[in-house]
Design an enzyme around this catalytic site. Structure first.
Site, PDB file in Angstrom:
ATOM      1  N   ILE A  24       0.833  -1.208   0.000  1.00  0.00           N
ATOM      2  CA  ILE A  24       0.000   0.000   0.000  1.00  0.00           C
ATOM      3  C   ILE A  24       0.863   1.251   0.000  1.00  0.00           C
ATOM      4  O   ILE A  24       0.631   2.190  -0.746  1.00  0.00           O
ATOM      5  CB  ILE A  24      -0.943   0.007   1.219  1.00  0.00           C
ATOM      6  CG1 ILE A  24      -1.867  -1.203   1.196  1.00  0.00           C
ATOM      7  CG2 ILE A  24      -1.750   1.299   1.271  1.00  0.00           C
ATOM      8  CD1 ILE A  24      -2.705  -1.354   2.454  1.00  0.00           C
ATOM      9  N   ALA A  25       1.866   1.275   0.888  1.00  0.00           N
ATOM     10  CA  ALA A  25       2.694   2.476   1.033  1.00  0.00           C
ATOM     11  C   ALA A  25       4.040   2.078   1.601  1.00  0.00           C
ATOM     12  O   ALA A  25       4.200   1.034   2.236  1.00  0.00           O
ATOM     13  CB  ALA A  25       2.014   3.487   1.946  1.00  0.00           C
ATOM     14  N   GLY A  27       7.415   3.979   3.742  1.00  0.00           N
ATOM     15  CA  GLY A  27       7.942   5.161   4.413  1.00  0.00           C
ATOM     16  C   GLY A  27       9.362   4.955   4.857  1.00  0.00           C
ATOM     17  O   GLY A  27      10.031   3.977   4.484  1.00  0.00           O
ATOM     18  N   GLY A  28       9.859   5.885   5.676  1.00  0.00           N
ATOM     19  CA  GLY A  28      11.246   5.832   6.114  1.00  0.00           C
ATOM     20  C   GLY A  28      11.517   4.736   7.114  1.00  0.00           C
ATOM     21  O   GLY A  28      12.663   4.319   7.284  1.00  0.00           O
ATOM     22  N   MET A  29      10.473   4.285   7.816  1.00  0.00           N
ATOM     23  CA  MET A  29      10.680   3.285   8.863  1.00  0.00           C
ATOM     24  C   MET A  29      10.018   1.948   8.559  1.00  0.00           C
ATOM     25  O   MET A  29      10.415   0.935   9.117  1.00  0.00           O
ATOM     26  CB  MET A  29      10.138   3.816  10.188  1.00  0.00           C
ATOM     27  CG  MET A  29      10.861   5.037  10.711  1.00  0.00           C
ATOM     28  SD  MET A  29      10.173   5.612  12.284  1.00  0.00           S
ATOM     29  CE  MET A  29       8.592   6.269  11.746  1.00  0.00           C
ATOM     30  N   LYS A  47       1.867  -3.383   8.873  1.00  0.00           N
ATOM     31  CA  LYS A  47       3.019  -2.477   8.754  1.00  0.00           C
ATOM     32  C   LYS A  47       4.258  -3.263   9.181  1.00  0.00           C
ATOM     33  O   LYS A  47       4.371  -3.710  10.323  1.00  0.00           O
ATOM     34  CB  LYS A  47       2.829  -1.245   9.634  1.00  0.00           C
ATOM     35  CG  LYS A  47       3.986  -0.257   9.556  1.00  0.00           C
ATOM     36  CD  LYS A  47       3.796   0.909  10.503  1.00  0.00           C
ATOM     37  CE  LYS A  47       2.727   1.852  10.017  1.00  0.00           C
ATOM     38  NZ  LYS A  47       3.140   2.669   8.884  1.00  0.00           N
ATOM     39  N   ASP A 141       4.671  12.110  15.158  1.00  0.00           N
ATOM     40  CA  ASP A 141       4.905  12.136  13.708  1.00  0.00           C
ATOM     41  C   ASP A 141       3.612  12.465  12.978  1.00  0.00           C
ATOM     42  O   ASP A 141       3.193  11.748  12.068  1.00  0.00           O
ATOM     43  CB  ASP A 141       5.467  10.793  13.252  1.00  0.00           C
ATOM     44  CG  ASP A 141       6.050  10.871  11.829  1.00  0.00           C
ATOM     45  OD1 ASP A 141       6.323  11.991  11.362  1.00  0.00           O
ATOM     46  OD2 ASP A 141       6.216   9.809  11.200  1.00  0.00           O
TER      47      ASP A 141
END
Length: 668
Positions: A24-25, A27-29, A47, A141
């Protein structure tokens, strides 16, 4: 090459439970995947932390603790955390799956947007953050990518607790570590010393609001360091500077939320949400400018104490110190306070012979003594009278001043009986005043007295005692089954407010009627608490497909699956094959679950017996077959003699033939 296909996690089964699907996505982490919980047979989002973060046992332990904290956070605007796990070093979170898009997509499509629209988007974000802050959880965040907007319009905030776990690992400071979080939304205190609290989330929400209003970030630069520097050293500009026409009180709201000094910001997201609602109310009423609201929201800068070093001022509360010259000019205390008159000294006379008026040996003037007065008895009498009057005045003053008064005893936090006993002991009366709510004094204990404890009161006076009702709480009424307007009125009657409204289809509840509320009915809430509603949109409309001419069994199955009630009847048809739908009623339009659909199913053409027409004349035979619905055709038999009588037929006499079919008669 398609990266999604090349991703080794896709198709993998994590923890023996979660089947990983499309990405889906990223990110940085972490990377987020669509997944299926095989145990509960439901979709979810997983995640997965990037490789390497789970190698440290301390980090893994922190990750688990923060995941548990986030899982305890239950709120309609927070993405629910279902589970966390470690699959052979792969740390992951299983979360609620929200089909839709992010707030970043909305900013790209709509920003700059009207203040009313921007505030309606930021309020559910603040509601989620407020619930977290109340639970002692900081997001750290907040950014558009972490705000999800479902297809039905629900706003959800994701990633609670994740930044804390990573920040503890990296010690995110400006001088010794890595800054965790998107730099465009970092509060100044995070950049300077890495410390954060609820006000850091408030700052990020303020930046988010600025971006919704203007379509751009408040601070931009060629590198993240430049952006971070601006957050520390420059105020967020007013949105109206980029988009003219924004009301001043909206500028003030953004300024308050993004104040560089954390002490000037709202204490947490709940306070900011209250201010947002005030601003939304002003916008809803078409207020172009509200100086009082603007002044109330504008952050007031504090001035360091050394800024006052050069200020020279005197006011009535400040003692004035006089110089020696000023003191001499005014006079000494003795000369001003104790002298009631000034007696001039007798002038000195020049030296001369002794005698009346001559100078004394000490150099002073020799006073001329008057004759001694005759003693009078009036003096002692008058003195006695004056003394008696003074004593009487003193006693009277004491009686009418302090003598008749006593001190009210302190009875705060005593119960009524104890307070009454303490007042009785002082000879004072007890009078019950109207009770009042208190967050600090238990119900039934003394909250206040009039006069207050320690004050003076007449000896036989009465003290009015206010008992505590305890914390002010109101029960959420039962709202299920009420219309939205009546639910709002019921909440207002209970000193509660109407929060967010989510609308969903319901097959049994009429449109506009409340399905449920949160917090739930019967729970005790503080005054002004927002109660969110789920309101029915009524039965979900069903577009009816037309199955005319198609297989009847398939049509019946599909219509039943849509929730429609299907009834059937049979009929002969010369044009529609056996088992297909001849007619459907209704064949189009919109229906609702439970509505009826009627199918007429073909039995094929009707079969008719061919009668025995042997030795019947051709004309009579033809008339009889046509009356039965057949088409007649004639032919000569092998033994044709020209007599004109029927000898045989095809199909043969006594067989069943479809009505309308052709019968061939053979003549002899």
């Amino acid at each position: 090459m398609d990266r999604t296909v090349a991703d080794p996690l896709i198709g993998r089964l994590l923890d023996g439970r979660y089947r990983i699907g499309p990405r889906i996505a990223r990110g940085g982490m972490a990377t987020v995947y669509e997944a299926v919980d095989l145990r509960l047979d439901r979709p979810c989002a997983v995640k997965v932390m990037h490789a390497g973060l789970g190698d440290d046992d301390d980090f893994a332990a922190r990750f688990v603790r923060e995941a548990r904290s986030a899982a305890r956070l239950s709120h309609p605007n927070v993405v629910s955390v279902f589970d966390q796990g470690d699959d052979d070093g792969t740390l992951f979170l299983a979360m609620e799956y929200i089909p839709g898009h992010t707030l970043r997509d909305v900013i790209r499509a709509e920003a700059p947007m009207k203040p009313a629209r921007a505030l309606s988007l930021i309020e559910p974000v603040l509601s989620a953050l407020g619930a977290a802050h109340a639970a002692g959880l900081i997001h750290r965040d907040v950014k558009p990518e972490n705000v999800l907007i479902a297809d039905d319009g629900r706003v959800k905030v994701a990633d609670f607790g994740l930044a804390r776990a990573v920040s503890a690992e990296t010690q995110h400071t400006a001088t010794g570590g890595v800054l965790i979080g998107t730099v465009s939304y970092l509060a100044p205190e995070l950049v300077v010393d890495g410390r954060s609290d609820a006000r850091s989330d408030v700052y990020a929400a303020g930046v988010l609001l600025y971006e919704l209003l203007t379509g751009r970030k408040p601070h931009e630069g060629d590198s993240p360091i430049q952006v971070a520097y601006k957050h520390v050293h420059e105020d967020v500009p007013p949105p109206s500077a980029a988009v003219p026409g924004i009301p001043p009180y909206v500028d003030a709201l953004v300024a308050r939320a993004t104040a560089r000094d954390p002490q000037l910001r709202p204490a947490d997201a709940r306070v900011l949400m209250h201010q947002v609602r005030r601003v939304r109310d002003a916008i809803a009423h078409g207020v172009a400018d509200d100086p009082e609201l603007t002044a109330d929201l504008t952050p007031t800068r504090t001035v360091a104490s050394d800024a006052y070093d050069d200020i020279d001022y005197v006011n009535e509360d400040t003692p004035t110190i006089l110089s020696t010259a000023q003191a001499a000019e005014v006079g000494t205390p003795d000369s001003r306070e104790h002298d009631t008159s000034v007696i001039p000294a007798t002038p000195r006379t020049p030296p001369g012979p002794a005698g009346p008026g001559a100078a004394s040996p000490r150099g002073g003037a020799t006073a001329v003594r008057p004759p001694a007065p005759r003693r009078s008895r009036r003096g002692p009498v008058l003195l006695l009278v004056v003394l008696l009057l003074a004593v009487g005045a003193g006693v009277g003053g004491w009686w009418f001043g302090a003598g008749r008064y006593t001190t009210v005893p302190g009875v705060i936090k005593m119960d009524a009986a104890q307070a009454r006993a303490a007042l009785d002991q002082k000879g004072l009366g007890y009078e019950a005043g109207p009770p009042a709510y208190s967050e600090t004094v238990e119900k039934g204990l003394v909250l206040d007295t009039d006069p207050a404890g320690g004050e003076r009161i007449l000896d036989d006076g009465t003290v009015t005692v206010t008992l505590s009702l305890g914390p002010e709480r109101y029960e959420v009424p039962v709202l299920r089954g009420l219309t939205e307007d009546k639910a709002g009125a019921a909440l207002e009657k209970q000193h509660l407010s109407l929060g967010d409204t989510v609308r969903r289809f319901d097959e049994k509840v009429a449109e506009g009627v409340v399905l449920r509320s949160a917090p739930q009915a019967g729970s005790e809430q503080k005054p002004g608490t927002a109660v969110d509603l789920v309101v029915s949109r009524g039965p979900k409309p069903i577009e009816v497909p037309d199955f005319t001419g198609r297989d009847a069994a398939r049509a019946e199955q599909r219509l039943s699956a849509l929730g429609l009630e299907v009834s059937t009847n049979d009929a002969f048809s010369e044009t529609v094959a056996d088992g297909d739908v001849i007619t459907q009623s209704p064949s189009s339009g919109t229906l609702y679950r439970g509505d009826a659909v009627t199918l007429t199913i073909s039995k094929g053409p009707e079969l008719v017996e061919v009668p025995d027409l042997r030795a019947v004349g051709i004309q009579a035979a033809t008339e009889r077959l046509e009356a039965l619905g057949f088409t007649v055709k004639t032919a000569e038999s092998a033994a044709y003699l020209g007599l004109g009588f029927v000898s045989s037929a095809d199909p043969d006499f006594g067989t069943m033939a479809p009505k309308g079919s052709t019968i061939t008669l053979y003549l002899v």
